[in-house]
Structures are given as structure tokens and as C-alpha cells.
Design a protein around this motif. Sequence first.
Motif, PDB file in Angstrom:
ATOM      1  N   PRO A 109       0.834  -1.205   0.000  1.00 22.98           N
ATOM      2  CA  PRO A 109       0.000   0.000   0.000  1.00 22.98           C
ATOM      3  C   PRO A 109       0.868   1.253   0.000  1.00 22.98           C
ATOM      4  N   ALA A 110       0.272   2.373  -0.373  1.00 24.63           N
ATOM      5  CA  ALA A 110       1.030   3.609  -0.574  1.00 24.63           C
ATOM      6  C   ALA A 110       1.826   4.008   0.667  1.00 24.63           C
ATOM      7  N   GLU A 111       1.230   3.828   1.850  1.00 27.35           N
ATOM      8  CA  GLU A 111       1.918   4.284   3.061  1.00 27.35           C
ATOM      9  C   GLU A 111       3.132   3.449   3.421  1.00 27.35           C
ATOM     10  N   HIS A 112       3.303   2.302   2.776  1.00 26.10           N
ATOM     11  CA  HIS A 112       4.450   1.432   3.071  1.00 26.10           C
ATOM     12  C   HIS A 112       5.485   1.415   1.945  1.00 26.10           C
ATOM     13  N   ARG A 113       5.273   2.214   0.901  1.00 25.11           N
ATOM     14  CA  ARG A 113       6.164   2.102  -0.256  1.00 25.11           C
ATOM     15  C   ARG A 113       7.555   2.652   0.021  1.00 25.11           C
ATOM     16  N   ILE A 114       7.656   3.746   0.800  1.00 21.66           N
ATOM     17  CA  ILE A 114       8.992   4.257   1.113  1.00 21.66           C
ATOM     18  C   ILE A 114       9.777   3.213   1.900  1.00 21.66           C
ATOM     19  N   ALA A 115       9.100   2.519   2.814  1.00 24.68           N
ATOM     20  CA  ALA A 115       9.773   1.441   3.545  1.00 24.68           C
ATOM     21  C   ALA A 115      10.213   0.341   2.583  1.00 24.68           C
ATOM     22  N   GLY A 116       9.351  -0.011   1.617  1.00 27.95           N
ATOM     23  CA  GLY A 116       9.735  -1.012   0.630  1.00 27.95           C
ATOM     24  C   GLY A 116      10.888  -0.547  -0.236  1.00 27.95           C
ATOM     25  N   ASN A 117      10.830   0.711  -0.693  1.00 23.98           N
ATOM     26  CA  ASN A 117      11.945   1.263  -1.459  1.00 23.98           C
ATOM     27  C   ASN A 117      13.237   1.219  -0.645  1.00 23.98           C
ATOM     28  N   SER A 118      13.119   1.571   0.643  1.00 25.71           N
ATOM     29  CA  SER A 118      14.305   1.597   1.502  1.00 25.71           C
ATOM     30  C   SER A 118      14.884   0.206   1.692  1.00 25.71           C
ATOM     31  N   LEU A 119      14.011  -0.809   1.780  1.00 23.58           N
ATOM     32  CA  LEU A 119      14.511  -2.173   1.942  1.00 23.58           C
ATOM     33  C   LEU A 119      15.335  -2.591   0.733  1.00 23.58           C
ATOM     34  N   PHE A 120      14.836  -2.312  -0.476  1.00 21.78           N
ATOM     35  CA  PHE A 120      15.628  -2.589  -1.670  1.00 21.78           C
ATOM     36  C   PHE A 120      16.891  -1.735  -1.681  1.00 21.78           C
ATOM     37  N   GLY A 121      16.751  -0.465  -1.284  1.00 20.25           N
ATOM     38  CA  GLY A 121      17.915   0.412  -1.252  1.00 20.25           C
ATOM     39  C   GLY A 121      18.973  -0.069  -0.276  1.00 20.25           C
ATOM     40  N   LEU A 122      18.538  -0.564   0.884  1.00 22.94           N
ATOM     41  CA  LEU A 122      19.499  -1.097   1.857  1.00 22.94           C
ATOM     42  C   LEU A 122      20.249  -2.291   1.295  1.00 22.94           C
ATOM     43  N   ALA A 123      19.529  -3.158   0.571  1.00 22.59           N
ATOM     44  CA  ALA A 123      20.203  -4.300  -0.054  1.00 22.59           C
ATOM     45  C   ALA A 123      21.236  -3.816  -1.069  1.00 22.59           C
ATOM     46  N   ASP A 124      20.855  -2.805  -1.868  1.00 20.23           N
ATOM     47  CA  ASP A 124      21.796  -2.251  -2.850  1.00 20.23           C
ATOM     48  C   ASP A 124      23.023  -1.658  -2.161  1.00 20.23           C
ATOM     49  N   GLN A 125      22.793  -0.863  -1.115  1.00 17.47           N
ATOM     50  CA  GLN A 125      23.915  -0.202  -0.450  1.00 17.47           C
ATOM     51  C   GLN A 125      24.787  -1.198   0.300  1.00 17.47           C
ATOM     52  N   LEU A 126      24.171  -2.255   0.853  1.00 14.12           N
ATOM     53  CA  LEU A 126      24.973  -3.287   1.513  1.00 14.12           C
ATOM     54  C   LEU A 126      25.883  -3.977   0.509  1.00 14.12           C
TER      55      LEU A 126
END
Length: 419
Positions: A109-126
Motif C-alpha cells: 500500500p502507498a503508506e508502506h512504499r517508502i519502507a519497501g523502497n528503503s529495503l531494496f535500497g538497503l540491499a543495494d547499499q549493503l
Amino acid sequence: MSAVAIAWLALKLAPPGSRGLWVGAAVAAYSLPGAAGAVVLRRWLRGRGGARLVFVNAVLRALALGLIGGLAVAGALDPVGYVALLGVSSLLSAWGVAGKYTLIADLLPAEHRIAGNSLFGLADQLSLMIGPALAGVVTALAGPAVVIAADAASWVVLAISYARVAPLAARLAASPPPAAARAELPGQAELRGAPELRGAPELPGPAAAPASPAAVAAADAGGWAVIRSSPVLPGLMAMSFVFYLLYGPIEVALPVHVASDLHGSAALLGTFWAVFGVGALIGELSAPFLRRWPVWPIMTGIVIGWGLAIVPLGLATPLWAGLAAFFAGAVIWGPWMSLSMAVLQDASPPGALAQVIAARSSLLILAAPVGTALGGPIVAVLGARGTLLASAVATIVLGLVATAVLLLRRARHLAAVGE
């Protein structure tokens, strides 16, 4: 790992006296053709699920990079063939990015998308924290060709993962939510309209409001039509394009700076990118908290902060100061992708998000490699340090111009309200 290996193999293959040009060509080829692929292959890939888009990109990357690694190990690779194969590998890269973030929007849902984006981003940055350091060690022991072959193997793993995810994602995206999930919680309507969740500061115009009827109607015409119909996306695209364009020369200047100015090895270049990965990981963790703040001031602050952080790299500073500055810049830059993707996800109508993200990716995939391609001649004229300093100063100017535009728009809005 490719952050080190792509540039370092270009340095090894390049004729004497043209290292900057070939590094720029190789780094640009690893992403630039994705802009053409976003346009040429739009009809073929349009409507495919996010997981399938990532899958086809991963397969192409694995095949092309595997061929590069094999030819390089056999001593049968020249600079022209190397750049050409890198170009083939990146043909679907815009669709790969679009697929990843479309999958998030489909399943959350829309209110959780930044968290989802951040999870993918954390994997990328790791991965950016671990990969370059590992690549530096492996390059020193076995050469960059082996690193690229390992990179190809990692794309095989990604392809298999998304092949397994695709059927499940398609079923979840197609199934209607239960009645309890469809019911709005108390206050949810107000939250959906809150400026910080729409991506808007207290300014007129740049707000990632829910897609308008015009935007929904434009969805059938493609991603660019949706972008043009939005009140927020054109401004975001313009600032992002220039930001990425000014970043491009850094990817050429940094390896030349390490090899020529610092007289370092691939291990030192890997250390720079590993330090960047640690900083970006820390910065990415802040994205879910920053969403509570107006997005435009945060994003212009990221632009100015990144430019200020790169300034020491363009000066004759000690190695530790350069590493510290690169770390600080990465912390500042870390939330950028998650915040900008959240604005795109909120502003795009249902069914058009993949096209909008592919259009965005084609623009930014064009921006950074064009900057990278220009970085070769700029390095030849200004040197590596001069190029880093020029990029930093120009980025600071971009942030200040964006800030002035926002303040001017705010003043006009206040004047209109007063009338």
C-alpha cells in the motif's frame, strides 16, 4: 563489484595516453544503452509484471558479462569489443529498475512504499559496501576479468530468484484485497492528503498528489505523457537529470585519481566505493523518517550537501580526508532514490507506473553516462582532481538554483493568497 572491475579492466585494456577516454566509454556503455532500450523495446515489454522485467534484464546481463569475463581471461578482448559487450549488457537496464520498483508498488500500500523502497535500497547499499572491497582484493589476486565473471554469476542468481517470484507476484497483484484491508482506518484520508506523504513542501505546484484524471487518461499514451500531465514530475525529472549529469564525470575521475594522483591499486579504488557503500547504507536508513518532512527541501538539501562533500576530493587533501568526504557524501545521498521513487509511485496512475519509471530511468540512464562520456575529455583537460572539483562546484550551484526557484514560487503563492 562492477563499480571497481568495469573501470579497472578499461584501464588495463586502454592504450597509453587514453585511459580517461576508455574508462569513460566503458562506464557509459554499462548504462547508456538502457535509455535506447526503454524507448525501442517499450511495446514489447509494456504490460509485463515487475518481476519478469527484472528477470529478462538479469539474463541479458549474465550472458554479456559472462562473455566479457571469458574473453578477457583468454586474452581475446580489445577495448572496442569490451565497450560493445558492455553496451549489449545494459540494453534492458531501465526496464530492470522499473520492474523492481513496480513490484513494490504492486504489492505494498502507498503508506508502506517508502519502507519497501528503503529495503531494496538497503540491499543495494549493503552490496556496494561489500562488493567493491571484495572486488579490490580479487582484482589484485586474479585480475578484473575474474571479478566480471563473478558479477555475471550474480546476475544468474538474480534471474533465478525473480523467475521464482514472478508467478507469486502476479497472483498477489491480481487478487483483490480483503474487505478489512480495503476499509480506511480513522484519519487515513487525512494522511493520504498530508503534504509530507504526497511529497510536497508547503509550496504550490510541486506536490505528488494522487494521479489526476488527465494523468490517468495519459497513461495509455506512455510514461512521458503521464509525466507531462503531472504537476510535480517534470520538476523532479529536470533536477534529477542535471544532478546525475554532474555526477557522471566522478565515475571517470575517481579511478584515474586513484591510479594517477594517489598511485593506488584496485584495492584502494575498492576501498573508496566500500566507504561509499557504508555511508549510503546509513543514509538509506533515514529515508522512512525523512518522509515526514517536506520532500522538496530535503531533496535540494541532498544536492547541495553532496556537492559540498565532494569538494575535498578535488583538493590536495590527505587520503583519510578524501575517504571521509566520500563517506559523508554517501550518507547525504543515501535517501535520494527512496524519496524520489516514492514521489513517482504516488504521482503515477495505476497500470502506468512501470512505464513512468522506465521513462525516468531512460532519462537518468542518459544523464549519468553522458556526464561520464564527457568526463573523459574533461579529465584530459582538467586532470582528475580538477574534474572532481568542477563537478562538486556545479552541483552546489544546481542546488542553490533549485532553492531559489522554490523560494520564488513560495513568495508568489503567499502573494496570491494575500490578494
